[in-house]
Design an enzyme around this catalytic site. Structure first.
Site, PDB file in Angstrom:
ATOM      1  N   THR A  91      41.819   8.454  34.962  1.00 49.33           N
ATOM      2  CA  THR A  91      41.195   8.277  36.535  1.00 49.33           C
ATOM      3  C   THR A  91      42.026   9.590  36.787  1.00 49.33           C
ATOM      4  O   THR A  91      43.305   9.938  36.216  1.00 49.33           O
ATOM      5  CB  THR A  91      42.693   6.443  37.032  1.00 49.33           C
ATOM      6  OG1 THR A  91      43.270   7.420  36.228  1.00 49.33           O
ATOM      7  CG2 THR A  91      41.589   5.531  36.375  1.00 49.33           C
ATOM      8  N   SER A 119      42.971  12.529  33.662  1.00 48.02           N
ATOM      9  CA  SER A 119      41.370  13.657  34.263  1.00 48.02           C
ATOM     10  C   SER A 119      41.781  15.199  33.992  1.00 48.02           C
ATOM     11  O   SER A 119      42.565  15.488  34.268  1.00 48.02           O
ATOM     12  CB  SER A 119      41.793  12.816  35.660  1.00 48.02           C
ATOM     13  OG  SER A 119      41.281  13.274  36.561  1.00 48.02           O
ATOM     14  N   GLN A 141      39.195  14.904  30.132  1.00 49.12           N
ATOM     15  CA  GLN A 141      37.638  14.199  30.043  1.00 49.12           C
ATOM     16  C   GLN A 141      37.380  15.267  31.304  1.00 49.12           C
ATOM     17  O   GLN A 141      38.453  16.026  32.679  1.00 49.12           O
ATOM     18  CB  GLN A 141      37.945  12.894  31.270  1.00 49.12           C
ATOM     19  CG  GLN A 141      36.689  12.383  32.341  1.00 49.12           C
ATOM     20  CD  GLN A 141      36.638  13.355  33.285  1.00 49.12           C
ATOM     21  OE1 GLN A 141      38.323  13.707  33.994  1.00 49.12           O
ATOM     22  NE2 GLN A 141      36.309  13.136  34.239  1.00 49.12           N
ATOM     23  N   TYR A 143      34.861  16.750  34.322  1.00 47.58           N
ATOM     24  CA  TYR A 143      34.037  16.914  35.154  1.00 47.58           C
ATOM     25  C   TYR A 143      33.204  18.608  35.133  1.00 47.58           C
ATOM     26  O   TYR A 143      34.173  19.239  35.292  1.00 47.58           O
ATOM     27  CB  TYR A 143      34.404  17.019  36.129  1.00 47.58           C
ATOM     28  CG  TYR A 143      34.822  15.087  37.037  1.00 47.58           C
ATOM     29  CD1 TYR A 143      34.232  14.596  36.761  1.00 47.58           C
ATOM     30  CD2 TYR A 143      35.945  14.320  37.400  1.00 47.58           C
ATOM     31  CE1 TYR A 143      33.650  12.991  37.397  1.00 47.58           C
ATOM     32  CE2 TYR A 143      36.227  12.999  37.066  1.00 47.58           C
ATOM     33  CZ  TYR A 143      35.101  12.359  37.261  1.00 47.58           C
ATOM     34  OH  TYR A 143      35.060  11.227  38.147  1.00 47.58           O
ATOM     35  N   THR A 169      32.721  13.209  31.721  1.00 52.61           N
ATOM     36  CA  THR A 169      31.866  12.515  32.867  1.00 52.61           C
ATOM     37  C   THR A 169      29.978  12.735  32.800  1.00 52.61           C
ATOM     38  O   THR A 169      30.295  13.329  33.560  1.00 52.61           O
ATOM     39  CB  THR A 169      32.567  12.104  34.003  1.00 52.61           C
ATOM     40  OG1 THR A 169      34.021  11.457  33.553  1.00 52.61           O
ATOM     41  CG2 THR A 169      31.939  10.746  35.070  1.00 52.61           C
ATOM     42  N   LYS A 237      31.353   9.723  28.372  1.00 51.13           N
ATOM     43  CA  LYS A 237      31.616   8.669  29.349  1.00 51.13           C
ATOM     44  C   LYS A 237      30.096   8.752  30.528  1.00 51.13           C
ATOM     45  O   LYS A 237      30.213   9.145  31.407  1.00 51.13           O
ATOM     46  CB  LYS A 237      32.780   8.695  29.416  1.00 51.13           C
ATOM     47  CG  LYS A 237      33.386   7.959  30.442  1.00 51.13           C
ATOM     48  CD  LYS A 237      34.641   8.116  31.050  1.00 51.13           C
ATOM     49  CE  LYS A 237      34.705   7.439  32.141  1.00 51.13           C
ATOM     50  NZ  LYS A 237      34.202   7.317  33.409  1.00 51.13           N
ATOM     51  N   HIS A 261      32.018   3.540  35.641  1.00 53.65           N
ATOM     52  CA  HIS A 261      32.870   3.829  36.261  1.00 53.65           C
ATOM     53  C   HIS A 261      33.553   3.409  37.297  1.00 53.65           C
ATOM     54  O   HIS A 261      34.013   3.767  38.456  1.00 53.65           O
ATOM     55  CB  HIS A 261      32.249   5.152  37.819  1.00 53.65           C
ATOM     56  CG  HIS A 261      32.355   6.289  37.784  1.00 53.65           C
ATOM     57  ND1 HIS A 261      32.282   7.711  37.307  1.00 53.65           N
ATOM     58  CD2 HIS A 261      33.730   6.407  38.338  1.00 53.65           C
ATOM     59  CE1 HIS A 261      33.806   9.026  37.407  1.00 53.65           C
ATOM     60  NE2 HIS A 261      34.094   8.135  38.591  1.00 53.65           N
ATOM     61  N   ASP A 292      34.818   0.833  29.215  1.00 52.32           N
ATOM     62  CA  ASP A 292      35.483   0.382  30.032  1.00 52.32           C
ATOM     63  C   ASP A 292      35.193  -0.283  31.105  1.00 52.32           C
ATOM     64  O   ASP A 292      33.632  -0.183  31.231  1.00 52.32           O
ATOM     65  CB  ASP A 292      36.228   1.931  30.438  1.00 52.32           C
ATOM     66  CG  ASP A 292      35.299   3.036  31.367  1.00 52.32           C
ATOM     67  OD1 ASP A 292      34.397   2.615  32.022  1.00 52.32           O
ATOM     68  OD2 ASP A 292      35.732   4.078  31.703  1.00 52.32           O
ATOM     69  N   GLY A 294      36.341  -3.688  33.831  1.00 52.43           N
ATOM     70  CA  GLY A 294      37.023  -4.980  33.707  1.00 52.43           C
ATOM     71  C   GLY A 294      37.609  -5.355  32.991  1.00 52.43           C
ATOM     72  O   GLY A 294      37.057  -6.603  32.485  1.00 52.43           O
ATOM     73  N   ILE A 295      38.240  -4.706  32.122  1.00 56.82           N
ATOM     74  CA  ILE A 295      39.097  -5.135  31.108  1.00 56.82           C
ATOM     75  C   ILE A 295      40.480  -6.033  31.663  1.00 56.82           C
ATOM     76  O   ILE A 295      40.909  -5.445  32.218  1.00 56.82           O
ATOM     77  CB  ILE A 295      39.616  -4.930  30.274  1.00 56.82           C
ATOM     78  CG1 ILE A 295      37.712  -3.823  29.305  1.00 56.82           C
ATOM     79  CG2 ILE A 295      40.163  -4.590  29.222  1.00 56.82           C
ATOM     80  CD1 ILE A 295      37.672  -5.224  28.067  1.00 56.82           C
ATOM     81  N   ARG A 296      40.382  -7.131  31.605  1.00 57.30           N
ATOM     82  CA  ARG A 296      41.100  -7.856  32.132  1.00 57.30           C
ATOM     83  C   ARG A 296      42.388  -9.058  31.598  1.00 57.30           C
ATOM     84  O   ARG A 296      43.624  -8.898  32.138  1.00 57.30           O
ATOM     85  CB  ARG A 296      41.411  -8.391  33.760  1.00 57.30           C
ATOM     86  CG  ARG A 296      40.497  -8.146  34.658  1.00 57.30           C
ATOM     87  CD  ARG A 296      41.068  -6.555  35.121  1.00 57.30           C
ATOM     88  NE  ARG A 296      40.865  -5.734  35.829  1.00 57.30           N
ATOM     89  CZ  ARG A 296      40.283  -4.555  35.931  1.00 57.30           C
ATOM     90  NH1 ARG A 296      40.150  -3.889  34.935  1.00 57.30           N
ATOM     91  NH2 ARG A 296      39.615  -4.028  36.447  1.00 57.30           N
TER      92      ARG A 296
END
Length: 366
Positions: A91, A119, A141, A143, A169, A237, A261, A292, A294-296
């Site tokens: 991030t 990132s 990562q 871009y 990505t 990714k 994302h 990756d 929604g992992i909580r």
């Protein structure tokens, strides 16, 4: 460390006991535009929210009367050992939420014994991040920008600095339609991307240059070109379909991260956990598959591994921890979810990560 913070009323604050407690703290303490930037999704935010809701459509099938006095959460990714299959997703702009930014995040990852994917849009230099946490496992990562020479320099610089993998990505040929940022008139191009991606040694001229835009022509042939530049394993990714997973195998990449994302790019695509099964089936064990989005909770980690992920990556929860207490806040987030995962393993009868399999889960009919 460890002492309870005093609230504005003079009494001790309630301890933060789950990842969503850190979310509430961050929302209360960050500026509106920063919070909206971190939390925002694209268009109607359907996919962002479905990433979390989709985990609740999966039920666990625990097995009991097993000796779970010793439960081992360790595993490996690309041959490197990590203390748990819970790592840090790339991030950008961590300085928005904590002064030391990515340097604090890197120190927390090193202390926790897990991988941190740094990132392209880190607000600290790669050299400073590596210097502050020299022993930590780090992936870079990328871009891909329209400046091929810059892409080449970034890749070779990451390799020289000891990064262990390159994460490309693939879901961002153009930025998603993030309504909150438009409403807040958040001009990333002017405010945030005015960052010199060259290494410190190369910065002889002006102090900044306008970063090259993301290359919307970047395609499979360019993956082959990147492979010619580096010995690092390449991870893609943003893969969501069996067709792209099969092409990834064909192009000899070393892994894929099933990701939308965080719901920030194309809205109305499947939740990451719902796309995982299709991708895992398509690669036929020829590469590692990660997830990756929604992992909580520790249960979420267990469900992802049961459906074939080798490891999960946390995005927003790391920024919530950073906003809470910098490096120590990120450590708290990581320790909390690692402990939850240990509990999830114990309560489903899994003594090692290798024992987690598809028999542990069923999809709800609700």
């Amino acid at each position: 460390e460890g002492e309870q913070l005093e609230s504005e009323y003079g009494g001790p604050e309630m301890p933060l006991v789950c990842l969503t407690d850190f979310q509430a703290y961050a929302q209360e303490h960050l500026s509106k535009s920063t919070w909206d930037f971190i939390e925002g999704g694209s268009d109607e935010c359907f996919t962002r929210d479905d990433n979390i809701a989709a985990f609740k459509r999966i039920r666990l099938r625990p097995r009991y009367l097993r000796d779970v006095r010793e439960v081992d959460t360790r595993t490996t990714i690309q041959g490197e050992e990590i203390t748990a299959p819970i790592c840090i997703a790339p991030t950008g702009f961590h300085c928005l939420v904590w002064p030391d930014g990515e340097m604090s995040t890197a120190r927390a990852a090193q202390a926790a014994g897990i991988c941190y994917v740094i990132s392209t849009y880190a607000s600290c230099s790669l050299e400073d991040i590596v210097a502050t946490a020299p022993r930590g496992l780090k992936w870079f990562q990328l871009y891909a920008t329209s400046d091929r020479q810059l892409n080449k320099q970034l890749v070779q610089r990451a390799e020289a600095l000891g990064f262990k993998a390159l994460v490309i990505t693939v879901d961002t040929p153009k930025m998603g339609n993030r309504r909150c940022d438009f409403r807040n008139q958040l001009d990333l191009q002017r405010n945030l991307l005015l960052k010199d991606l060259r290494s410190p040694k190369e910065r002889h001229t002006t102090p900044y240059f306008q970063m090259s835009p993301i290359d919307s022509s970047f395609c499979w042939n360019d993956i082959t070109w990147l492979q010619s530049l580096t010995r690092l394993p390449i991870i893609l990714k943003g893969i969501l379909t069996k067709e792209d997973a099969e092409l990834a195998v064909k192009h000899n990449v070393h892994g894929v991260i099933v990701s939308n994302h965080g719901g920030r790019q194309l809205d109305d695509v499947p939740a990451s956990i719902d796309a995982l099964t299709e991708v895992v089936a398509a690669v036929k064990g020829k590469m590692e598959v990660y997830l990756d989005g929604g992992i909580r909770t520790g249960n979420d980690v267990l469900k992802a591994l049961a459906l074939g992920a080798k490891c999960v990556f946390l995005g927003r929860p790391i920024l919530w921890g950073l906003a809470y207490k910098g490096e120590h806040g990120v450590e708290e987030v990581l320790n909390l979810i690692k402990n939850e995962f240990h509990t999830s393993m114990s309560l489903t009868g899994c003594r090692s990560v290798a024992e987690i399999n598809q028999d542990l889960v069923q999809f709800s009919r609700l």
